[in-house]
Design a protein around this motif. Structure first.
Motif, short mmCIF file in Angstrom:
data_model
loop_
_atom_site.label_atom_id
_atom_site.label_comp_id
_atom_site.label_asym_id
_atom_site.label_seq_id
_atom_site.Cartn_x
_atom_site.Cartn_y
_atom_site.Cartn_z
N HIS A 1 -101.77 -60.58 8.82
CA HIS A 1 -101.46 -61.92 7.89
C HIS A 1 -100.02 -62.29 7.71
O HIS A 1 -99.88 -63.56 7.49
CB HIS A 1 -102.21 -61.55 6.69
N ASP A 2 -99.09 -61.50 8.18
CA ASP A 2 -97.68 -61.74 7.98
C ASP A 2 -97.14 -62.30 9.32
O ASP A 2 -95.93 -62.98 9.05
CB ASP A 2 -96.88 -60.54 7.61
N LEU A 3 -97.91 -62.42 10.43
CA LEU A 3 -97.38 -62.76 11.45
C LEU A 3 -96.89 -64.29 11.38
O LEU A 3 -96.09 -64.62 12.15
CB LEU A 3 -98.56 -62.49 12.61
N PRO A 4 -97.84 -65.38 11.13
CA PRO A 4 -97.32 -66.42 10.92
C PRO A 4 -96.20 -66.83 10.47
O PRO A 4 -94.99 -67.56 10.80
CB PRO A 4 -98.56 -67.22 10.40
N LEU A 5 -95.86 -66.11 9.07
CA LEU A 5 -94.79 -66.22 8.58
C LEU A 5 -93.33 -65.80 9.13
O LEU A 5 -92.31 -66.27 9.38
CB LEU A 5 -94.69 -65.38 6.96
N LEU A 6 -93.56 -64.47 10.04
CA LEU A 6 -92.47 -63.93 10.39
C LEU A 6 -92.10 -64.77 11.85
O LEU A 6 -90.85 -64.95 12.12
CB LEU A 6 -92.81 -62.53 10.90
N GLN A 7 -93.15 -65.21 12.61
CA GLN A 7 -92.95 -66.23 13.65
C GLN A 7 -92.20 -67.50 13.22
O GLN A 7 -91.58 -67.83 14.06
CB GLN A 7 -94.48 -66.40 14.35
N SER A 8 -92.51 -67.92 11.94
CA SER A 8 -91.78 -69.17 11.43
C SER A 8 -90.63 -69.20 11.44
O SER A 8 -89.60 -69.65 11.61
CB SER A 8 -92.57 -69.59 10.13
N LEU A 9 -90.06 -67.91 10.68
CA LEU A 9 -88.49 -67.44 10.73
C LEU A 9 -87.70 -67.57 12.02
O LEU A 9 -86.82 -68.18 11.94
CB LEU A 9 -88.56 -65.98 10.04
N ARG A 10 -88.50 -66.92 13.08
CA ARG A 10 -87.76 -66.76 14.44
C ARG A 10 -87.83 -68.46 14.74
O ARG A 10 -86.91 -68.66 15.66
CB ARG A 10 -88.54 -66.20 15.36
#
Length: 361
Positions: free
Chosen positions: A92-101
């Protein structure tokens, strides 16, 4: 003098460690962050500590702990350009972490799958490393029976899990019967069986579990031990072994997890009087093996900067990979009552900061 945000590194902490930075900091957490801070100061940099859920998509600022004149204070600061993650994450955290990158942030220890069987398959792709893994299958009624025909002792463990929770062991006794060792209400229990697999075992493996051959680990005063080998990227962006922690099981137990009551020692302490394993040979063998592991796994997981490998050493001195930890809880091994237990373990805290600083402008 106020530190520029371009020289600030973000550290994502687990919630329990983050909470201990507020009010009166826990002495072990205080020691951990002081080691981080000293390393950052050496590079004319500063740190900001926050939790994964403090990050919000589209937001340019974050509320986190920064060093003040006395202790750490919550401040709103721009999201740092380099972020070192010291906690696991869910899908569930992947979209957030990907958006940071996507916004140009450099994020370390970002991965999409840390399931144990997935890691076993990645390591198996390398012919040399594959020989240094226990035989492993996804556990079901058929595979457990197959493995019982091949080995006299098996480990059953959750495909996802930490600190040894949910691990079971099956061992054949002299009578020919099998014994299942399992935990119930935090107490070890035994269940004997001959042909029919216990219902308790079948119920547990309805959720994803592995079944593995048991490695006959070398022992220290009759207690099995394995190693947590910290392999990290350094200031030169090369993999290095920062520290080796030896985890010795409690009396009468087979689990070497710190969360199951194991004790941490240095390799020198364990091997200085060992009858068959010599420090120089084992240390060299372990370091070479661990670096090969890190390089191979990192070729499949591009954003990793820190691995904590659980490596068992057989009684013949052969290293075996037991588990790959993407996030290793080094304070649990190395800090007690606010003091570093051994100077050689300091590098596990300073090396990540050295590496992160190499990306700052």
């Amino acid at each position: 003098m106020k530190m520029k945000n371009s020289r600030r590194i973000g550290i994502i902490l687990p919630s329990e460690k983050y909470e201990k930075l507020s009010k009166k900091p826990d002495p072990d957490i205080k020691k951990m962050v002081s080691l981080y801070e000293k390393a950052a100061m050496k590079h004319n940099s500063s740190l900001c500590f926050f939790r994964i859920h403090d990050l919000k998509r589209g937001k340019k600022v974050i509320k986190g702990f920064v060093k003040a004149n006395q202790g750490y204070k919550l401040r709103k600061v721009p999201i740092p350009p380099v972020i070192y993650k010291r906690i696991g994450h869910s899908r569930h955290d992947l979209p957030l972490l990907q958006s940071l990158r996507g916004e140009g942030k450099i994020l370390f220890n970002f991965y999409k799958n840390n399931h144990k069987y997935n890691m076993w398959k990645i390591v198996k792709l390398n012919k040399f490393l594959a020989k240094h893994q226990p035989d492993t299958k996804m556990a079901n009624k058929r595979t457990v029976r197959e493995m019982l025909k091949k080995y006299k002792s098996l480990m059953i463990k959750p495909n996802r899990g930490e600190v040894g929770r949910g691990i079971m062991k099956i061992q054949q006794k002299a009578s020919g019967k099998w014994c299942l060792y399992y935990k119930n209400n935090n107490k070890w229990k035994k269940k004997y069986f001959k042909n029919k697999l216990p219902k308790l075992l079948l119920n547990r493996i309805k959720k994803p579990h592995l079944v593995q051959e048991t490695i006959d680990l070398a022992a220290y005063h009759g207690k099995p031990f394995d190693l947590r080998v910290s392999v990290q990227k350094n200031q030169l962006r090369k993999w290095q072994v920062s520290a080796i922690f030896v985890k010795v099981a409690k009396d009468g137990q087979f689990l070497t997890n710190m969360g199951q009551g194991a004790t941490a020692y240095t390799l020198q302490q364990i091997l200085k009087s060992h009858p068959s394993l010599t420090l120089e040979k084992i240390e060299k063998k372990i370091k070479t093996f661990a670096i090969k592991l890190a390089k191979h796994i990192a070729s499949h997981k591009k954003n990793m900067a820190d691995f904590g490998f659980d490596i068992g050493v057989s009684k013949q001195g052969i290293p075996y990979l037991i588990e790959v930890n993407h996030i290793s809880d080094y304070p649990a091994f190395s800090i007690k009552n606010g003091k570093l237990l051994n100077r050689e373990w300091k590098k596990v805290f300073t090396t990540p900061i050295d590496y992160a600083c190499s990306f700052l402008s």
